[in-house]
Structures are given as structure tokens and as C-alpha cells.
Design an enzyme around this catalytic site. Structure first.
Site, PDB file in Angstrom:
ATOM      1  N   LYS A   1      -3.790  15.802   4.801  1.00 12.21           N
ATOM      2  CA  LYS A   1      -3.008  14.661   4.316  1.00 12.21           C
ATOM      3  C   LYS A   1      -2.203  15.027   3.060  1.00 12.21           C
ATOM      4  CE  LYS A   1      -4.978  11.364   1.615  1.00 12.21           C
ATOM      5  NZ  LYS A   1      -4.261  11.110   0.364  1.00 12.21           N
ATOM      6  N   ASN A   2      -2.874  15.645   2.099  1.00  8.37           N
ATOM      7  CA  ASN A   2      -2.204  15.875   0.817  1.00  8.37           C
ATOM      8  C   ASN A   2      -1.209  17.022   0.864  1.00  8.37           C
ATOM      9  OD1 ASN A   2      -3.514  13.702  -0.159  1.00  8.37           O
ATOM     10  ND2 ASN A   2      -5.045  14.832  -1.348  1.00  8.37           N
TER      11      ASN A   2
ATOM     12  N   CYS B   1      -3.939   2.113 -10.028  1.00  8.21           N
ATOM     13  CA  CYS B   1      -4.547   1.963  -8.714  1.00  8.21           C
ATOM     14  C   CYS B   1      -6.050   1.939  -8.881  1.00  8.21           C
ATOM     15  CB  CYS B   1      -4.108   3.067  -7.770  1.00  8.21           C
ATOM     16  SG  CYS B   1      -4.838   4.625  -8.172  1.00  8.21           S
TER      17      CYS B   1
ATOM     18  N   ARG C   1      -2.776   6.066 -13.363  1.00  4.74           N
ATOM     19  CA  ARG C   1      -2.269   7.390 -12.967  1.00  4.74           C
ATOM     20  C   ARG C   1      -0.792   7.463 -13.322  1.00  4.74           C
ATOM     21  NH1 ARG C   1      -4.218   7.781  -6.880  1.00  4.74           N
ATOM     22  NH2 ARG C   1      -3.587   9.948  -6.981  1.00  4.74           N
TER      23      ARG C   1
ATOM     24  N   ASP D   1     -11.708  14.828  -5.198  1.00  6.15           N
ATOM     25  CA  ASP D   1     -11.648  14.129  -3.910  1.00  6.15           C
ATOM     26  C   ASP D   1     -12.927  14.290  -3.085  1.00  6.15           C
ATOM     27  OD1 ASP D   1      -9.171  13.211  -4.521  1.00  6.15           O
ATOM     28  OD2 ASP D   1      -8.067  14.615  -3.250  1.00  6.15           O
TER      29      ASP D   1
ATOM     30  N   ARG E   1      -6.560   5.537   5.751  1.00  3.85           N
ATOM     31  CA  ARG E   1      -5.445   6.180   5.037  1.00  3.85           C
ATOM     32  C   ARG E   1      -5.569   7.698   5.109  1.00  3.85           C
ATOM     33  NH1 ARG E   1      -4.477   4.493  -0.904  1.00  3.85           N
ATOM     34  NH2 ARG E   1      -3.001   6.156  -0.526  1.00  3.85           N
TER      35      ARG E   1
END
Ligand code: EPZ
Length: 425
Positions: A22-23, A116, A121, A306, A399
Site C-alpha cells: 500500500k505505502n 488524524c 501529522r 506500523d 484501507r
């Protein structure tokens, strides 16, 4: 709103194929705007965040066509340069459109991502870098508006923190700047290397990616290319941690052990037998309960923030007491309260340290997902708990984890998705 209902107690066992990262794919989709011809991206994971980035690109006028895990972005129709609040608010990575839009079209307006769930951030380092590259940057009506009518020019940028998104945004912007840009104190995450590899396939001249100093020699135009997205190291690490917590035995295919060293070392400390090949990782707990292991998150190559929530969840059922220190984000311990509902003994000491005393077992209870990785921490808790756990608000999980119930079921977990009162297989 969908829930995940998990009946815990079964060790995870079997084989799993890791999806694309994803990232990595999010900045690469944004980078496609830089090229003058179509960019074809392979190994694209099917995730909500990817759908959001594609919606943002289409909103700008790009054509995005895709079948299965391949997506092709054609930029010739781009005629708008604004990423609207409605889309940006759902995904902070939308801010990665700023660098490519500014470099290729000389203008960009992107809604400020704001705070968030995992704490404030800021994007100050991104903006400082754009200004150093010669852009005029203004904040107006909640939008960052940047212009560089005569193009960007190469410069030296020293980041105050090795920000992943900031490094990516400035790296992308610098590829089309006049002259050479040097980014110091750059982030070194593997996803940055993947992005740089994709940009190089477009013809960009980049040196030093994966080190704290990246140099980019700007060129007038980039060509179309094909790129295969790297495997998702966070997804891989997450399933390994879940397997360790459940005393399981799993093999991951299409993994990239070289990007997971810090996590694999900690899992070995917890008692896991780990075997790796270049694209394969096997973990076996030999039916044993994990040992408690201290972790402290840090930028790559340190232990990734993460995977903190998932590892902490494993520690809740480990033998012994551990300390989990979060140094990257404030407020990334929201899983603690929810894990306590399952019977975990974990408390905060100050803002950044959690002390976790391992208990023999957890008990199922209703819990609420708060952010993407914290949610998987709850999944780990549910997998080891006796009885059923219903995890609410799993849109957070969708997500970033492709086909979670399919993948968990393939490893033998008793899991189902429930939407409203209706259960789906
Ligand atoms: C990326 O976020 C990841 N997201 C995050 O993954 C990940 O947790 C994070 O890097 C750290 O590894 C994507 O790649 C899309 P940062 P990013 O800028 O780029 C401070 C997930 O769960 N900072 O490296 O937003 C910031 O406040 C997500 O998949 C500034 O002070 O993270 C934080 O403390 C969540 N000023 C630290 O740097 C800035 O201008 C690291 O943030 C930018 C950041």
C-alpha cells in the site's frame, strides 16, 4: 457498517501470498502524473486507499484503466490541479499529489490533510522543501496552494525529521527541476527505494535512495514505464506476528525478508523459528506460547511504527512483561483500551511507553477499530481470545489489508464479515 467476527483459539497455519505494498503503490500512482506517456503498474493491491488515489487522479482528468492487479495511468487529459477536501480527508497520502502536480504542471492545490487518529501529522517539511525548490506556497481556505510558473530549480534540502511522505513528495518534485537537488536526512524506507526505482524506469536520474542523502539530477521530461510494486512488508509482518501470537506455523510467499529484518529479529526473540529465502518467509512457533519482547519504534531500518500495535497485541498473551515504546507518532496507543476489553493487562506509562504484562489467555468481547494498524492489533487479540470477538468499524482495516477475511480463513481462522445483521461468507 461492516464488522469482523472472529472466534479465536486456533493456531494460524498454512500458506499466504503477500499483496503489493500500500505505502508503495500510493506514491507510485501519484508519480504517474510526472510521465509524458502511460505508466503501467503491476501487483497493485485492491484496497480502499488505492481506490481513493485512483478517484483523485480521475478527478484531475487522468484516465485510469485497470484489470485485476494491473493499473494503467494516462495523464494526457489532466486539466485540473486541485485535490478536494472530500477525498483528501479520507486519506492523508493524497498530499503526495502535490510534488508531481507542481513539477509537471507548475501548480497544485491540495487540501491540508490536518490531524488524524494517530496524532497530529504536520506537512511543514514538505512545504519547506517545495519553497526551497522555488515554489510559492500559500495556505488559503484549508488548501495548500503552490505555484511554480517558471518550473522548479534544484537545491539542497535538509529535512528536520526523516519524513517518509516528505522525502517522497520532494523526490518526485525534483525529478523535473532544473539542476540537481540534494535531500539530506532523507527517509530510507524500502517504499522510497521502490518509488525511486519506478521513477528511474521513467528516465529520472536518482542516486542514494535507501540512504540518508538522495541526489536527483533534474531532466526536462519523463517517459512512460512499467513497474511492479514491491510486496507489502507491513502486511507480511502483520500475519507473521498474528501467527506467532496464536502459536502457529505459516509460510509467506512473495514476501521480502530483507525489508523486515527488525521485525524478524524480534519474532525470533519471542521464540519463533524463522527461515527465509529471497521471496519467502516461514515462521513456526512449534506450538509454544511467545516470550514477551521489548520494542521501540524507529525510522527504517528500526522497528516500524506500523507494526507496533500488532506486536503489542502479541505481547499481551506472551510469557513475561514487556515495554513498548512509540517514538514516531503521538497517540498511537488507542488499541490499549480495546485490548483491555479482551482481558489484556496493558497500561500507559507517560505518553510514549506501554507496559504489557502477558496473561495466559484473552476472552472475546465487542471492540472498536480506531485506525488501520491498531485494528489489526485487535484482530491479533481476537485470534488468541477464547470465544467470539466482534470488531466494529473495520473500514479502517479495508484501507490497508487486502481480503482480510479470505486470507485469515486460508490460515484456518474462524472469521466472518457481518454487514448490519447479515453475515456474508
Ligand atoms: C508514512 O506516513 C506511512 N504512510 C505511515 O503508514 C507510516 O506510519 C509513516 O510513514 C512512518 O513510517 C504512507 O506511506 C502512505 P512521516 P507519513 O511523514 O509519510 C513528522 C499506515 O498505517 N513529520 O514519515 O505521513 C510526523 O508528525 C500509515 O500504513 C513532521 O514533523 O509519515 C511524524 O511524527 C500510517 N513534519 C514523523 O514525522 C512533516 O512535514 C514521521 O511521519 C512530516 C512529518
Amino acid at each position: 457498517m461492516d464488522k469482523l467476527v472472529i472466534r479465536g483459539g486456533t493456531p494460524l497455519a498454512g500458506e499466504l501470498t503477500v499483496s503489493g505494498a500500500k505505502n508503495s503503490v500510493l506514491p507510485i500512482l501519484a508519480a504517474a502524473l510526472l510521465a509524458a506517456a502511460p505508466v503501467r503498474i503491476h501487483n497493485v493491491p485492491r484496497l480502499r486507499d488505492v481506490t481513493t488515489m485512483i478517484a483523485l487522479l480521475r478527478n484531475l482528468g487522468a484516465d485510469v484503466a485497470g484489470e485485476d492487479t494491473t493499473v494503467e495511468v494516462t495523464q494526457s487529459g489532466v486539466s485540473r490541479f486541485r485535490a478536494p477536501y472530500e477525498l483528501v480527508k479520507t486519506m492523508r497520502a493524497s498530499f503526495l499529489l502535490m510534488g508531481p502536480l507542481l513539477a509537471r504542471f507548475g501548480r497544485a492545490e491540495v487540501s491540508l490533510p490536518g490531524g488524524c487518529a494517530i496524532g497530529p501529522r504536520p506537512v511543514d517539511q514538505h512545504l519547506k522543501g517545495f519553497e526551497a525548490l522555488g515554489a510559492q506556497v500559500e495556505l488559503e481556505d484549508g488548501y495548500v496552494k503552490a505555484r511554480a510558473p517558471r518550473g522548479l530549480r534544484g537545491c539542497r534540502i535538509v529535512l528536520d525529521v526523516p519524513t517518509v511522505g516528505g522525502t517522497e513528495n520532494l523526490l518526485m518534485a525534483a525529478t523535473l527541476a532544473r539542476g540537481t537537488t540534494r535531500i539530506e536526512n532523507a527517509a530510507r524506507e524500502p517504499e522510497i527505494v521502490d518509488l525511486a526505482t519506478c521513477l528511474a524506469a521513467m528516465g529520472a536520474r536518482i542516486h542514494g535512495h535507501g540512504t540518508p542523502v538522495i541526489e536527483i539530477e533534474g531532466i526536462p521530461a519523463l517517459r512512460g514505464c512499467q513497474h511492479r510494486v514491491m510486496p507489502d512488508r507491513v502486511e507480511a509482518g502483520t500475519y507473521l506476528i498474528a501467527a506467532a501470537a496464536t502459536r502457529g506455523n505459516v509460510r509467506l510467499l512473495n514476501g521480502q525478508p530483507s525489508s523486515l529484518r527488525a521485525v524478524l529479529e524480534k519474532l525470533a526473540d519471542a521464540g519463533a523459528a524463522i527461515e527465509t529465502e529471497p521471496a519467502r518467509i516461514a515462521l513456526d512457533m512449534h506450538g509454544e506460547r511467545p516470550k514477551a519482547v521489548d520494542i521501540e519504534t524507529a525510522p527504517y531500518p528500526g522497528f516500524p511504527t506500523d507494526m507496533q500495535a500488532q506486536f503489542l497485541a502479541m505481547n499481551t498473551v506472551a510469557r513475561g512483561t514487556s515495554r513498548v515504546v512509540e517514538t514516531i507518532f503521538e497517540n498511537r496507543f488507542m488499541h490499549l483500551n480495546e485490548l483491555s476489553r479482551l482481558g489484556a493487562d496493558a497500561r500507559l506509562e507517560g505518553k510514549r511507553t506501554a507496559v504489557v504484562r502477558g496473561v495466559a489467555r484473552l476472552r472475546g468481547a465487542p471492540v472498536m477499530a480506531t485506525d488501520l494498524r491498531a485494528s489489526f492489533g485487535l484482530v491479533v487479540g481476537a485470534l488468541v481470545a477464547r470465544g467470539a470477538t466482534a470488531i466494529d468499524r473495520i473500514y479502517h482495516i479495508d484501507r490497508g489489508y487486502e481480503g482480510i477475511e479470505r486470507k485469515l480463513a486460508a490460515l484456518g481462522a474462524d472469521v466472518r464479515r457481518v454487514s448490519g445483521d447479515r453475515a456474508t461468507p
